[in-house]
Design an enzyme around this catalytic site. Structure first.
Site, PDB file in Angstrom:
ATOM      1  N   ASP A 126       0.844  -1.203   0.000  1.00 33.87           N
ATOM      2  CA  ASP A 126       0.000   0.000   0.000  1.00 33.87           C
ATOM      3  C   ASP A 126       0.879   1.253   0.000  1.00 33.87           C
ATOM      4  O   ASP A 126       0.576   2.232   0.678  1.00 33.87           O
ATOM      5  CB  ASP A 126      -0.924  -0.013   1.233  1.00 33.87           C
ATOM      6  CG  ASP A 126      -2.167   0.855   1.047  1.00 33.87           C
ATOM      7  OD1 ASP A 126      -2.463   1.261  -0.099  1.00 33.87           O
ATOM      8  OD2 ASP A 126      -2.841   1.134   2.054  1.00 33.87           O
TER       9      ASP A 126
ATOM     10  N   LYS B 110       2.040   4.591  -1.045  1.00 35.54           N
ATOM     11  CA  LYS B 110       1.434   5.740  -1.722  1.00 35.54           C
ATOM     12  C   LYS B 110       1.779   6.969  -0.890  1.00 35.54           C
ATOM     13  O   LYS B 110       2.216   6.825   0.273  1.00 35.54           O
ATOM     14  CB  LYS B 110      -0.081   5.551  -1.844  1.00 35.54           C
ATOM     15  CG  LYS B 110      -0.795   5.309  -0.543  1.00 35.54           C
ATOM     16  CD  LYS B 110      -2.278   5.105  -0.778  1.00 35.54           C
ATOM     17  CE  LYS B 110      -2.973   4.786   0.539  1.00 35.54           C
ATOM     18  NZ  LYS B 110      -4.398   4.554   0.374  1.00 35.54           N
TER      19      LYS B 110
ATOM     20  N   ASN C  81       1.093   7.347   2.864  1.00 34.39           N
ATOM     21  CA  ASN C  81       1.757   6.451   3.813  1.00 34.39           C
ATOM     22  C   ASN C  81       3.251   6.721   3.935  1.00 34.39           C
ATOM     23  O   ASN C  81       3.988   5.926   4.509  1.00 34.39           O
ATOM     24  CB  ASN C  81       1.489   4.991   3.430  1.00 34.39           C
ATOM     25  CG  ASN C  81       0.033   4.629   3.663  1.00 34.39           C
ATOM     26  OD1 ASN C  81      -0.635   5.267   4.465  1.00 34.39           O
ATOM     27  ND2 ASN C  81      -0.469   3.630   2.957  1.00 34.39           N
TER      28      ASN C  81
ATOM     29  N   ASP D  27       1.392   2.639   8.006  1.00 33.49           N
ATOM     30  CA  ASP D  27       0.212   1.869   7.600  1.00 33.49           C
ATOM     31  C   ASP D  27       0.543   0.492   7.001  1.00 33.49           C
ATOM     32  O   ASP D  27       0.613   0.314   5.783  1.00 33.49           O
ATOM     33  CB  ASP D  27      -0.650   2.678   6.614  1.00 33.49           C
ATOM     34  CG  ASP D  27      -2.023   2.044   6.430  1.00 33.49           C
ATOM     35  OD1 ASP D  27      -2.276   0.979   7.034  1.00 33.49           O
ATOM     36  OD2 ASP D  27      -2.841   2.603   5.690  1.00 33.49           O
TER      37      ASP D  27
ATOM     38  N   THR E 211      -4.810   1.113  -4.097  1.00 33.52           N
ATOM     39  CA  THR E 211      -5.379   2.337  -4.664  1.00 33.52           C
ATOM     40  C   THR E 211      -5.008   2.378  -6.153  1.00 33.52           C
ATOM     41  O   THR E 211      -3.832   2.238  -6.481  1.00 33.52           O
ATOM     42  CB  THR E 211      -4.788   3.555  -3.911  1.00 33.52           C
ATOM     43  OG1 THR E 211      -4.982   3.335  -2.514  1.00 33.52           O
ATOM     44  CG2 THR E 211      -5.463   4.842  -4.308  1.00 33.52           C
TER      45      THR E 211
HETATM   46  P1  ATP Z   1      -6.255   3.909   6.102  1.00 30.33           P
HETATM   47  O1  ATP Z   1      -7.691   4.204   6.208  1.00 30.33           O
HETATM   48  O2  ATP Z   1      -5.492   4.988   5.372  1.00 30.33           O
HETATM   49  O3  ATP Z   1      -5.900   2.548   5.674  1.00 30.33           O
HETATM   50  P2  ATP Z   1      -5.599   3.071   8.710  1.00 30.33           P
HETATM   51  O4  ATP Z   1      -6.918   2.746   9.377  1.00 30.33           O
HETATM   52  O5  ATP Z   1      -4.760   1.903   8.356  1.00 30.33           O
HETATM   53  O6  ATP Z   1      -5.768   4.085   7.551  1.00 30.33           O
HETATM   54  P3  ATP Z   1      -3.382   4.701   9.394  1.00 30.33           P
HETATM   55  O7  ATP Z   1      -3.156   5.078   7.973  1.00 30.33           O
HETATM   56  O8  ATP Z   1      -2.355   3.875  10.059  1.00 30.33           O
HETATM   57  O9  ATP Z   1      -4.808   4.039   9.652  1.00 30.33           O
HETATM   58  O10 ATP Z   1      -3.614   6.042  10.237  1.00 30.33           O
HETATM   59  C1  ATP Z   1      -4.582   7.007   9.891  1.00 30.33           C
HETATM   60  C2  ATP Z   1      -3.986   8.409  10.005  1.00 30.33           C
HETATM   61  O11 ATP Z   1      -3.530   8.656  11.338  1.00 30.33           O
HETATM   62  C3  ATP Z   1      -2.760   8.619   9.130  1.00 30.33           C
HETATM   63  O12 ATP Z   1      -3.113   9.051   7.857  1.00 30.33           O
HETATM   64  C4  ATP Z   1      -1.976   9.673   9.899  1.00 30.33           C
HETATM   65  O13 ATP Z   1      -2.482  10.961   9.621  1.00 30.33           O
HETATM   66  C5  ATP Z   1      -2.291   9.360  11.335  1.00 30.33           C
HETATM   67  N1  ATP Z   1      -1.242   8.506  11.921  1.00 30.33           N
HETATM   68  C6  ATP Z   1      -1.141   7.163  11.814  1.00 30.33           C
HETATM   69  N2  ATP Z   1      -0.071   6.689  12.460  1.00 30.33           N
HETATM   70  C7  ATP Z   1       0.530   7.772  13.010  1.00 30.33           C
HETATM   71  C8  ATP Z   1       1.690   7.950  13.826  1.00 30.33           C
HETATM   72  N3  ATP Z   1       2.425   6.911  14.189  1.00 30.33           N
HETATM   73  N4  ATP Z   1       2.012   9.203  14.218  1.00 30.33           N
HETATM   74  C9  ATP Z   1       1.243  10.262  13.836  1.00 30.33           C
HETATM   75  N5  ATP Z   1       0.143  10.171  13.071  1.00 30.33           N
HETATM   76  C10 ATP Z   1      -0.218   8.942  12.667  1.00 30.33           C
END
Ligand code: ATP
Length: 360
Positions: free
Chosen positions: A140, A142, A145, A162, A181
């Site tokens: 993933d 992109k 991430n 992610d 995506t």
């Molecule tokens: P997606 O819906 O994109 O698959 P997801 O449920 O897997 O998301 P993440 O992408 O891991 O969740 O996290 C969502 C958002 O939270 C990220 O886009 C980022 O803005 C924020 N985020 C995630 N991990 C961190 C971190 N370790 N530190 C700061 N912000 C973070």
């Protein structure tokens, strides 16, 4: 889970602070470890309460993400610090990544030479090389991430985040999946063919292409058109957008956007490609004299951000309508929506875009 989660509740050990972002299955909040005062990011993931419910992620899927994160320790990869689990939720306490997305950081710059862009690309490649050496594919990759640990430092550090779709590959075991995506996925994903670490290398080719030109190589008017462009491998270097690009950069991209996965450069090979690691003075000069197309890149990034928020809003609208029309209970709704590149809200999401896994 490979190792047991910490006992008790996350709030026993961490003070929960403001929301940092949200994903499909929950929120991410800044938090402070009570014992040390160190800040982290707590990612709350709702898991399904019962088989058949469409709310939340399958427990096994979260466990897979955790099992992968636990193995990883690299400066360019987000670390898992702690873990809590209850029946309906898993909380991942992650290294705090405070510098925002790489693309947003770059978009604020006046100019950027290829040499400066390679500083970042090299870090992405080192992180991915580390993953691939452990037979883990991210699947993933992109711009959303690829983040920066901190931005107000002379040399910001890249952090890949992610691992929700990441997969531990096993020798002799075929893995297929239809998720990702459209703009960034490799042809083998669309064709439902075996995936490998080379699948990530295609995405790095797309990211590099965009970084240099502000153009997305396969983007069509609709997702279907984008996917068919990817399968056809139909892309070119439009002179209008690549006039400031070095030939070495184009060669680098051409060796990644190759239909046959086995013929793509590996991350380790990328790191010794002359564009990344120049050997002659001429190559060094060519990189510092070539620059990224900032005007176009800024346009791409503004559009990308707009689409991300648009998709969020239209996903919510779709959800509300579904609830009204079908009278479904909240628990029955699938919150994990597709990540569509297209702007038309009315088009039905295609199955390919759903984040699901299958292996054979
Ligand atoms: P997606 O819906 O994109 O698959 P997801 O449920 O897997 O998301 P993440 O992408 O891991 O969740 O996290 C969502 C958002 O939270 C990220 O886009 C980022 O803005 C924020 N985020 C995630 N991990 C961190 C971190 N370790 N530190 C700061 N912000 C973070």
């Amino acid at each position: 889970l490979e190792a047991a989660p910490s006992p008790g509740n996350v709030e026993d050990l961490y003070e929960l602070l403001e929301k940092l972002g949200s994903g499909h299955f929950g929120v991410v909040r800044r938090c402070r470890e009570r014992g040390t005062g160190t800040f982290y990011a707590a990612k709350f993931v709702k898991t399904r309460r019962c088989w058949g419910s469409r709310l939340g992620l399958e427990r096994a899927q979260v466990e897979r993400e955790v099992a992968i994160l636990r193995q990883l320790s690299h400066p360019n990869i987000m670390r898992l610090h702690d873990l809590f689990a209850s029946r309906a939720e898993v909380v991942l306490v992650l290294e705090l990544i405070a510098g925002g997305e790489l693309f947003d950081f770059i978009a604020e710059k006046e100019t950027l030479s290829e040499e400066e862009a390679i500083e970042f690309l090299g870090q992405i490649l080192r992180g991915v090389e580390y993953l691939h050496a452990r037979l883990i594919a991210h699947l993933d990759l992109k711009p959303e991430n690829i983040m920066l640990q901190e931005r107000d430092v002379p040399k910001p550090r890249i952090k890949i985040i992610d691992f929700g779709l990441a997969q531990q590959l096993e020798d002799g075991v075929t893995f297929k999946s239809l998720c990702g995506t459209p703009q960034y996925i490799a042809p083998e994903v669309i064709n439902y063919e075996p995936l490998s670490s080379a699948t990530d290398m295609w995405s790095i080719g797309v990211i590099t292409y965009i970084l240099l030109s502000g153009l997305s190589p396969f983007q069509g008017e609709t997702d279907a058109e984008t996917l068919s462009n990817v399968v056809a491998g139909a892309y070119e270097f439009e002179e209008r957008c690549f006039s400031q690009t070095s030939e070495m950069a184009k060669d680098f991209i051409q060796q990644l956007l190759v239909k046959e996965p086995g013929h793509r450069l590996t991350a380790a090979e990328c790191l010794v490609h002359p564009w990344i690691k120049p050997l002659s003075r001429k190559q060094v000069l060519s990189r510092s004299r070539s620059s990224i197309n900032m005007r176009n890149f800024r346009k791409f990034n503004a559009r990308r951000k707009w689409k991300l928020s648009y998709n969020m809003v239209s996903a919510c609208n779709r959800l509300c309508r579904t609830r009204l029309l079908c009278g479904l209970s909240k628990e029955d709704e699938e919150l994990r929506c597709c990540e569509s590149d297209q702007e038309e809200e009315s088009s039905p999401p295609i199955a390919l875009l759903r984040r699901r896994r299958s292996s054979s």
